[in-house]
Write a protein that holds these residues in place. Structure first.
Motif, PDB file in Angstrom:
ATOM      1  N   ASP A 111       0.807  -1.221   0.000  1.00  0.00           N
ATOM      2  CA  ASP A 111       0.000   0.000   0.000  1.00  0.00           C
ATOM      3  C   ASP A 111       0.838   1.268   0.000  1.00  0.00           C
ATOM      4  OD1 ASP A 111      -2.561  -0.694  -0.234  1.00  0.00           O
ATOM      5  OD2 ASP A 111      -3.160  -0.257   1.836  1.00  0.00           O
ATOM      6  N   SER A 112       2.045   1.143   0.526  1.00  0.00           N
ATOM      7  CA  SER A 112       2.886   2.325   0.650  1.00  0.00           C
ATOM      8  C   SER A 112       3.808   2.461  -0.557  1.00  0.00           C
ATOM      9  CB  SER A 112       3.727   2.229   1.928  1.00  0.00           C
ATOM     10  OG  SER A 112       4.677   3.259   1.946  1.00  0.00           O
ATOM     11  N   ASP A 113       3.761   3.630  -1.179  1.00  0.00           N
ATOM     12  CA  ASP A 113       4.635   3.890  -2.324  1.00  0.00           C
ATOM     13  C   ASP A 113       6.053   4.228  -1.875  1.00  0.00           C
ATOM     14  OD1 ASP A 113       3.325   3.384  -4.596  1.00  0.00           O
ATOM     15  OD2 ASP A 113       2.745   5.445  -5.033  1.00  0.00           O
ATOM     16  N   ASP A 114       6.156   4.651  -0.634  1.00  0.00           N
ATOM     17  CA  ASP A 114       7.431   5.141  -0.130  1.00  0.00           C
ATOM     18  C   ASP A 114       8.150   4.062   0.667  1.00  0.00           C
ATOM     19  OD1 ASP A 114       6.505   7.521  -1.129  1.00  0.00           O
ATOM     20  OD2 ASP A 114       5.797   8.235   0.816  1.00  0.00           O
ATOM     21  N   ARG A 143      10.552  -1.268   1.247  1.00  0.00           N
ATOM     22  CA  ARG A 143       9.601  -0.946   0.182  1.00  0.00           C
ATOM     23  C   ARG A 143       9.330  -2.193  -0.653  1.00  0.00           C
ATOM     24  NH1 ARG A 143       9.688   1.266  -5.287  1.00  0.00           N
ATOM     25  NH2 ARG A 143       7.931   2.685  -5.559  1.00  0.00           N
ATOM     26  N   CYS A 200       8.852  -3.428  -4.049  1.00  0.00           N
ATOM     27  CA  CYS A 200       9.249  -2.876  -5.340  1.00  0.00           C
ATOM     28  C   CYS A 200       8.857  -3.799  -6.479  1.00  0.00           C
ATOM     29  CB  CYS A 200      10.761  -2.658  -5.378  1.00  0.00           C
ATOM     30  SG  CYS A 200      11.336  -1.343  -4.311  1.00  0.00           S
ATOM     31  N   SER A 201       9.112  -3.331  -7.699  1.00  0.00           N
ATOM     32  CA  SER A 201       8.908  -4.197  -8.857  1.00  0.00           C
ATOM     33  C   SER A 201       9.982  -5.279  -8.847  1.00  0.00           C
ATOM     34  CB  SER A 201       8.961  -3.381 -10.142  1.00  0.00           C
ATOM     35  OG  SER A 201      10.242  -2.834 -10.312  1.00  0.00           O
ATOM     36  N   ARG A 228      10.012   9.301   0.017  1.00  0.00           N
ATOM     37  CA  ARG A 228       9.498   9.039  -1.327  1.00  0.00           C
ATOM     38  C   ARG A 228      10.585   8.375  -2.164  1.00  0.00           C
ATOM     39  NH1 ARG A 228       7.355  14.051  -4.714  1.00  0.00           N
ATOM     40  NH2 ARG A 228       5.746  13.875  -3.127  1.00  0.00           N
ATOM     41  N   THR A 265      11.659   6.593  -6.069  1.00  0.00           N
ATOM     42  CA  THR A 265      11.412   6.330  -7.475  1.00  0.00           C
ATOM     43  C   THR A 265      12.374   5.239  -7.907  1.00  0.00           C
ATOM     44  OG1 THR A 265      10.961   8.687  -7.740  1.00  0.00           O
ATOM     45  CG2 THR A 265      11.260   7.405  -9.744  1.00  0.00           C
TER      46      THR A 265
END
Ligand SMILES: [Zn+2]
Ligand SMILES: [Zn+2]
Ligand SMILES: [Zn+2]
Length: 131
Positions: free
Chosen positions: A22-25, A74, A76-77, A91, A93
């Motif tokens: 749920d968390s992008d960060d 995190r 991640c992909s 945050r 990326t």
């Protein structure tokens, strides 16, 4: 009286995984723990830690140590990637870095196989810089 220990472990693992996805960060175990407790979970902090590190071990999560030593996580992909991380808000990326060929050739040159590398970039994101 809520099922077998194994079943409870499975449910807690799912709770931790869902919260992390749920968390992008990048988030700390503390943050995730607070979030889960706030949403009614009775999970313990040690269990959150254990499940997060299990996810890292199984390549389901990435991790790094923030300044001060706090570990953040995190989901991640799957593919190989690097991170650009805001040191203020966490945050993140996923980025590609032009060094994969270089890594391979250096490894070749020195007769190394199974060479791994971790390259993360740290900085302050636009939003945090504006504060
Ligand atoms: Zn990642
Ligand atoms: Zn930021
Ligand atoms: Zn790489």
């Amino acid at each position: 009286m809520s099922g077998t220990p194994v079943r409870r472990q499975t449910r807690q693992k799912q709770e931790v995984r869902a919260a992390l996805i749920d968390s992008d960060d990048f988030v700390s175990a503390q943050d995730l723990y607070a979030q889960l407790r706030a949403s009614g979970s009775r999970i313990g902090l040690a269990t959150v830690y254990r499940n997060l590190n299990e996810m890292v071990h199984h390549d389901e999560a990435d991790t790094y140590h923030a300044a001060g030593g706090e570990q953040r996580f995190r989901s991640c992909s799957q593919g190989h990637h690097h991170h650009l991380i805001c040191t203020e808000c966490g945050r993140a990326t996923e980025i590609q870095a032009p060094l994969e060929d270089w890594v391979e050739s250096v490894a070749d040159q020195h007769g190394f196989t199974r060479v791994r590398h971790v390259v993360d970039l740290f900085g302050v994101c636009r939003d945090c810089a504006a504060d």
